[in-house]
Every structure is written in structure tokens, then in C-alpha cells.
Design a protein around this motif. Sequence first.
Motif, PDB file in Angstrom:
ATOM      1  N   UNK A  49      -4.418  -2.609 -13.300  1.00 23.49           N
ATOM      2  CA  UNK A  49      -4.537  -3.769 -14.188  1.00 23.49           C
ATOM      3  C   UNK A  49      -3.681  -4.977 -13.813  1.00 23.49           C
ATOM      4  N   UNK A  50      -2.832  -4.855 -12.778  1.00 23.77           N
ATOM      5  CA  UNK A  50      -2.035  -5.997 -12.356  1.00 23.77           C
ATOM      6  C   UNK A  50      -0.996  -6.440 -13.366  1.00 23.77           C
ATOM      7  N   UNK A  51      -0.380  -5.506 -14.070  1.00 21.27           N
ATOM      8  CA  UNK A  51       0.624  -5.854 -15.079  1.00 21.27           C
ATOM      9  C   UNK A  51       1.967  -6.171 -14.430  1.00 21.27           C
ATOM     10  N   UNK A  52       2.762  -6.964 -15.136  1.00 21.58           N
ATOM     11  CA  UNK A  52       4.134  -7.207 -14.708  1.00 21.58           C
ATOM     12  C   UNK A  52       4.353  -8.603 -14.152  1.00 21.58           C
ATOM     13  N   UNK A 101       3.323 -12.447  -3.052  1.00 28.99           N
ATOM     14  CA  UNK A 101       4.552 -13.170  -2.715  1.00 28.99           C
ATOM     15  C   UNK A 101       5.829 -12.333  -2.832  1.00 28.99           C
ATOM     16  N   UNK A 102       5.773 -11.216  -3.547  1.00 31.03           N
ATOM     17  CA  UNK A 102       7.000 -10.481  -3.836  1.00 31.03           C
ATOM     18  C   UNK A 102       6.855  -8.990  -3.545  1.00 31.03           C
ATOM     19  N   UNK A 103       8.015  -8.328  -3.443  1.00 29.63           N
ATOM     20  CA  UNK A 103       8.051  -6.875  -3.270  1.00 29.63           C
ATOM     21  C   UNK A 103       7.711  -6.228  -4.610  1.00 29.63           C
ATOM     22  N   UNK A 104       6.883  -5.167  -4.559  1.00 33.24           N
ATOM     23  CA  UNK A 104       6.392  -4.605  -5.814  1.00 33.24           C
ATOM     24  C   UNK A 104       5.769  -3.233  -5.554  1.00 33.24           C
ATOM     25  N   UNK A 105       5.740  -2.433  -6.615  1.00 32.90           N
ATOM     26  CA  UNK A 105       4.990  -1.186  -6.589  1.00 32.90           C
ATOM     27  C   UNK A 105       3.735  -1.350  -7.429  1.00 32.90           C
ATOM     28  N   UNK A 106       2.645  -0.756  -7.015  1.00 31.29           N
ATOM     29  CA  UNK A 106       1.361  -0.887  -7.708  1.00 31.29           C
ATOM     30  C   UNK A 106       1.075   0.436  -8.413  1.00 31.29           C
ATOM     31  N   UNK A 107       1.333   0.528  -9.724  1.00 33.71           N
ATOM     32  CA  UNK A 107       1.430   1.821 -10.412  1.00 33.71           C
ATOM     33  C   UNK A 107       0.215   2.741 -10.311  1.00 33.71           C
ATOM     34  N   UNK A 108      -0.992   2.243 -10.587  1.00 29.94           N
ATOM     35  CA  UNK A 108      -2.132   3.167 -10.550  1.00 29.94           C
ATOM     36  C   UNK A 108      -2.423   3.605  -9.116  1.00 29.94           C
ATOM     37  N   UNK A 109      -2.238   2.704  -8.179  1.00 31.07           N
ATOM     38  CA  UNK A 109      -2.390   3.073  -6.778  1.00 31.07           C
ATOM     39  C   UNK A 109      -1.347   4.115  -6.386  1.00 31.07           C
ATOM     40  N   UNK A 110      -0.122   3.955  -6.867  1.00 32.37           N
ATOM     41  CA  UNK A 110       0.929   4.935  -6.574  1.00 32.37           C
ATOM     42  C   UNK A 110       0.585   6.300  -7.158  1.00 32.37           C
ATOM     43  N   UNK A 118       0.807  -1.218   0.000  1.00 31.87           N
ATOM     44  CA  UNK A 118       0.000   0.000   0.000  1.00 31.87           C
ATOM     45  C   UNK A 118       0.842   1.270   0.000  1.00 31.87           C
ATOM     46  N   UNK A 119       1.810   1.358   0.908  1.00 29.54           N
ATOM     47  CA  UNK A 119       2.569   2.595   1.040  1.00 29.54           C
ATOM     48  C   UNK A 119       3.870   2.632   0.268  1.00 29.54           C
ATOM     49  N   UNK A 120       4.151   1.590  -0.530  1.00 28.56           N
ATOM     50  CA  UNK A 120       5.417   1.533  -1.257  1.00 28.56           C
ATOM     51  C   UNK A 120       5.437   2.546  -2.400  1.00 28.56           C
ATOM     52  N   UNK A 121       6.452   3.426  -2.400  1.00 32.46           N
ATOM     53  CA  UNK A 121       6.536   4.476  -3.422  1.00 32.46           C
ATOM     54  C   UNK A 121       7.520   4.139  -4.539  1.00 32.46           C
ATOM     55  N   UNK A 122       8.313   3.069  -4.351  1.00 30.90           N
ATOM     56  CA  UNK A 122       9.302   2.721  -5.378  1.00 30.90           C
ATOM     57  C   UNK A 122       8.610   2.171  -6.621  1.00 30.90           C
ATOM     58  N   UNK A 123       9.174   2.505  -7.785  1.00 32.50           N
ATOM     59  CA  UNK A 123       8.597   2.068  -9.054  1.00 32.50           C
ATOM     60  C   UNK A 123       9.557   1.206  -9.855  1.00 32.50           C
ATOM     61  N   UNK A 124      10.581   0.644  -9.203  1.00 23.52           N
ATOM     62  CA  UNK A 124      11.579  -0.166  -9.909  1.00 23.52           C
ATOM     63  C   UNK A 124      10.944  -1.395 -10.550  1.00 23.52           C
ATOM     64  N   UNK A 125      10.207  -2.130  -9.758  1.00 23.31           N
ATOM     65  CA  UNK A 125       9.465  -3.313 -10.201  1.00 23.31           C
ATOM     66  C   UNK A 125      10.323  -4.293 -11.000  1.00 23.31           C
ATOM     67  N   UNK A 126      11.380  -4.748 -10.350  1.00 22.72           N
ATOM     68  CA  UNK A 126      12.245  -5.776 -10.906  1.00 22.72           C
ATOM     69  C   UNK A 126      11.695  -7.148 -10.516  1.00 22.72           C
ATOM     70  N   UNK A 127      11.607  -8.050 -11.468  1.00 21.27           N
ATOM     71  CA  UNK A 127      11.137  -9.405 -11.183  1.00 21.27           C
ATOM     72  C   UNK A 127      12.006 -10.041 -10.104  1.00 21.27           C
ATOM     73  N   UNK A 128      11.373 -10.553  -9.068  1.00 24.21           N
ATOM     74  CA  UNK A 128      12.059 -11.116  -7.904  1.00 24.21           C
ATOM     75  C   UNK A 128      12.993 -10.106  -7.236  1.00 24.21           C
ATOM     76  N   UNK A 129      12.665  -8.838  -7.331  1.00 27.78           N
ATOM     77  CA  UNK A 129      13.511  -7.815  -6.722  1.00 27.78           C
ATOM     78  C   UNK A 129      13.537  -7.920  -5.211  1.00 27.78           C
ATOM     79  N   UNK A 130      14.660  -7.530  -4.637  1.00 26.45           N
ATOM     80  CA  UNK A 130      14.797  -7.539  -3.182  1.00 26.45           C
ATOM     81  C   UNK A 130      14.036  -6.361  -2.587  1.00 26.45           C
ATOM     82  N   UNK A 131      13.966  -6.356  -1.272  1.00 22.14           N
ATOM     83  CA  UNK A 131      13.284  -5.252  -0.608  1.00 22.14           C
ATOM     84  C   UNK A 131      14.012  -3.937  -0.856  1.00 22.14           C
ATOM     85  N   UNK A 132      15.336  -4.001  -0.988  1.00 20.03           N
ATOM     86  CA  UNK A 132      16.095  -2.784  -1.279  1.00 20.03           C
ATOM     87  C   UNK A 132      15.827  -2.306  -2.708  1.00 20.03           C
ATOM     88  N   UNK A 133      15.656  -3.232  -3.642  1.00 20.01           N
ATOM     89  CA  UNK A 133      15.436  -2.864  -5.045  1.00 20.01           C
ATOM     90  C   UNK A 133      14.011  -2.385  -5.299  1.00 20.01           C
TER      91      UNK A 133
END
Length: 585
Positions: free
Chosen positions: A421-424, A438-447, A30-45
Motif C-alpha cells: 500500500x505504500x504507507x509511511x 529517494x530514500x532508504x526504506x523497507x517495503x513491508x508486504x514485499x518483505x 528489493x532485497x532490504x530486510x530491515x524494517x526500521x523505516x525511519x523518516x529520512x533514515x540513513x543507510x545504516x538505520x
Amino acid sequence: MTTSTPDPNTTPEEVQDNKLVIYQMMTRLFGNRKATNKTYGTVQENGVGKFNDISATALLEIKKLGATHVWYTGVIEHAVLTDYTKFGVALDDADVVKGRAGSPYAIKDYYDVNPDLATDVRKRMSEFEALVQRTHANGLKVLIDFVPNHVARFYVSDAKPAGVEDFGSQDDKSVSFKPNNNFYYIPGQTLQVPATYNPLSGANRGPQEDGKFKETPAKATGNDVFSASPSIDDWFETVKLNYGVDYQNNRTKHFTPTPDTWNKMRDVLLFWAGKSVDGFRCDMAEMVPVEFWAWVIPQVKAKHPGITFIAEIYNPKEYRNYIKTGGFDYLYDKVGLYDALRRLMENKGQGNTAEITKVWREESQGISNHMLRFLENHDEQRIASPQFAGTPWAAVPAMTVSATLGSGPVMVYFGQEVGEPGKGHEGFQGEDGRTTIFDYWGVPTHQAWMNGGKFDGAKLTEDQKNLRDYYGKLLNLSTSREALKKGKFYALTAQEGTAPAGVYAYLRHTAEEQVLVLVNFNRQGADYSLTLPSAALAAMGVEDKGSFILQDLLADTPPLFLQPSVKTSITLAPLSAHIFLLQKK
């Protein structure tokens, strides 16, 4: 109509006046502002949202949207790959963790919160408690998950209260089943993690991904697989909890004396109820014997009156049992209304509005107002995804029905209201039209709505703003209009041939207020001949004379005028919905 099938227009329905509107959020996203969205990205990424990101401003906007409750998904500590050992949190083995952020339903410690969610990991529980207080201060109630059926393969509580024993610590592991064991065992065998599970390879691979996780004797999986070699499609990262049912011996029940797992789980519920949460969404509740719920829910409610219990359940044959016997306040309406509405939204020619009336008939005798309606949640595909409807506007007629068909609760999933739309390809789940759990991610339209923590929607497109406005109007109407909160139901299009395909109309009414809900699921316009037959007027207790003014509560449009039993032609826009207030002229 046969006597064995209740008529929704004559069947009495219990009255409720406490309609819930639940806003579900995946707390770590919900509050994640990062937009990197790397597949299997770490919490830092890829970043992760925190309790503290859910600000008073965010909560106020959720309240304005029409919510009465917030379901914080993934609060209780579960298995993750991020290393928190310096904070006294045991390291999880990636061979039995799905994704990098882990499943929120593979519980690792029932008495702690996910360290991912804390700004200061050492103060993670106090940060959660502050979120509960903040939520209440902004006029919302708090729901969290209770996961009773299974735990992570590596369950260890470092935060349990004094005197509490870990699950399995006193088990007799030499036998497959004992009533007081907390787990089920496969004696003499070692767990074989599915050989095909190796997502973190090459540069992504870390020291935990060594294929050397050992569990001897192996335990049964959370989805009732009593084998040391579960498949990749099984819940192999979890182990089944034992409530005294011997699944391998005709499911015989051993409930006297009270099984140890029952007592442990009651204490877990009381612990979180003591944190001032207002209710629990109980994961896979039907996989736990109804006798346990009948035993535990009254005990929790005796100490915490008003607390709410919601069951995730998919077997309609058990609905009444889990309400009447088990004591649940609400159940998921997935197999009924969700599935019917999904077929209509998908635009594949397989939907039929008659299914809506069928759902009402099947649920109308005492349980309709106990059914939680939704179109999205963490398990389901996003409406706007190409795997589902392909456009968020397909939700308009369906969401209107979900929110107004009955007096039971309705739910939206964060991002739904702005058309996410749940892309990526996020990681473990792949690209499947869902937002990852299951993974760390940014949700673009929500962001875009979040706008760096301002929560003002400034970065939304006009189309997204209009969609969110629709959700806000609908959800607020569902809790403010008497007829929608506690009115009776009358299906105007219950009979075949009374409306064009894809068009559905019904009345909700009390003695003081009557509304007409009219929706068009078609992706093209439709003409509907509206009439209020004398039987409908009689059901509402309205005189069959004079004319009516119909004012659309969802849109600022000129009113319509009609006379009873006289057909009035209405042109319906594609994917449209109307909620008309009926008033005598």
C-alpha cells in the motif's frame, strides 16, 4: 461509427508472438530486510538491498510468477548522501540531492553502478555482472534504465574507460548554447538552490547539508528550466544535456556535424550492451530529439541484435514518430490505457469502460502491440494506497485488461502482486501513496513475501497469497495462450448500452484459439447478458451453429454453456475477471 475513427473489430493489427512480461524492481529496496523505516533514515538505520540479495531463488520465483524480463531500476551510479569516498567515489552535496538515497535518475557516472548496491563496494561492477549472469541462468532477461536527458548537478566519472572525456569537460561555458557543448548555461549567474529545500535539519543534518553548493555559471535544469533559480518543484538536482537543440532560439536544430553528446551517449549504450543487458528503459525519451534515437538505436542493434528499447513518453501525438522514426520497440501506455483504467479503479464515478475501446481505436493502426501496459511503477501510486484505490483487489479487472488487451508487453512493480500500500513518510516524497525512489526504506508486504531471503511468501496473509496467485495465473496465461499472445481483437461491449456500467467484454482470437475476456470494475456484483453475435463469430472464422463451452482459465469453476446469438445471463462478482476459453460443444 465515423470513418475517421477505426473500428477495433475490423482494423488489421500486426501480429506478434513474443509477449513480454516485465517485473520492475527498485533494486535498492528489493532485497532490504530491515524494517526500521525511519523518516529520512540513513543507510545504516533503514538498510539497503544489494545485488547479491537478488538470489537464484528470488529470480526463479519471479520467473514462476510469469515474468520474462526483470527491469533493475537504479543500477547506474547516481548521486547519494552515503559517503563512499574511501572507495574513490566523490562525495555528493546534499543541497542538490533529493532524499538520502538520491534519485536514480540523477546520474553521477554513466560508466559505474550505484555503490549502495554492492556487498563489496570495490567489486560493485563484478557483482552487477554476476546478477546479469544469474538472471539469465534463471530464464529471465535484463532491462536497465538509460537516462539520456539529464545528469546530476555534480557529474564526475571515476570509472570511465580510457580516452573517454567527462560530460562538460570541454564545454565553452561563456555562452548559453553551442552545438558541441554537453550542457546549457546561464552565463554570469550562480545557481540558487531553492530556499525551501532543507529537509535534513536538526539531528538529521550532516556536514554536506550546508547550503553552500556553488555552480557558476548555472546550468539549465533537467526539466528544461533555463534559469539560475529553479523552483522546489523543478528537477533542480539535475542538469539538461544538450543534443544540439537551441531551446532559447526557436528550438533550432544543429545536428550536422553530429553533436558531441550524441557520440558520448552512443558509447554509454554500447558499454552497457556489452555487459549483456538485454534492453533499456529510456527515461523521458521524448525530451531527447527523435533524430538522436533514429541515429543511435540502429547502431546499438547492429552490434547487439535483439536488444530492446522502451521509451518513457507521455505525448500521444509523438507515439508513432518515436516508433516509426525513432526505432523504439515499445512505449509507455500511461496517457492511454493506464489513465483510463485508473479512473475505473478509483471508484469515484469518473471511469467509463468505453475509454478502453477508445484507446484501442486510437492505437490500433500499427502501434497497439508496441504499447507497454502497467498499473504500477516507481512513478505511480500504489493501487492499495488510500490515495488510489484503497484495495489491491481493484487491480483484478484492470490488470486482466492490461495483460490481455493486446500482444504488447505488460509490467508489474515489485510488491504490487502482494498488495503493497505504500504507507509511511519515507523522506523527500512524503506520504503520497508511492514507494520512495529517494530514500532508504523497507517495503513491508514485499518483505513478508521475501521472508528473510527465502522468497517463499510464508509471512504473507492468506489474502495476499491469493492475490499473488491471481497475478501468477494471469501473467502465465498472457504468455502461454496463443490467442492472448498474438490474437486479433473484437470488442463485444464497444457500443454503449450493451453491458452494465463498469462491465467490459472482448474476444482475442486466432484461427486455432478463441478466448473471451470479461471483467467487472464495480465494487458490487453485476449481471451481464452474454451473447456471441454472428458478426463476432464471422470475425473469428467460427461457424454460426452449435453451442459453445466456456471454460474459465483464471478459476477452477464449472464451465458455462451458450448458443450463438442467444443471451446467457452471467452473475459477476465485485472486482472480478474471467478469461474464458471458447470451445465448440
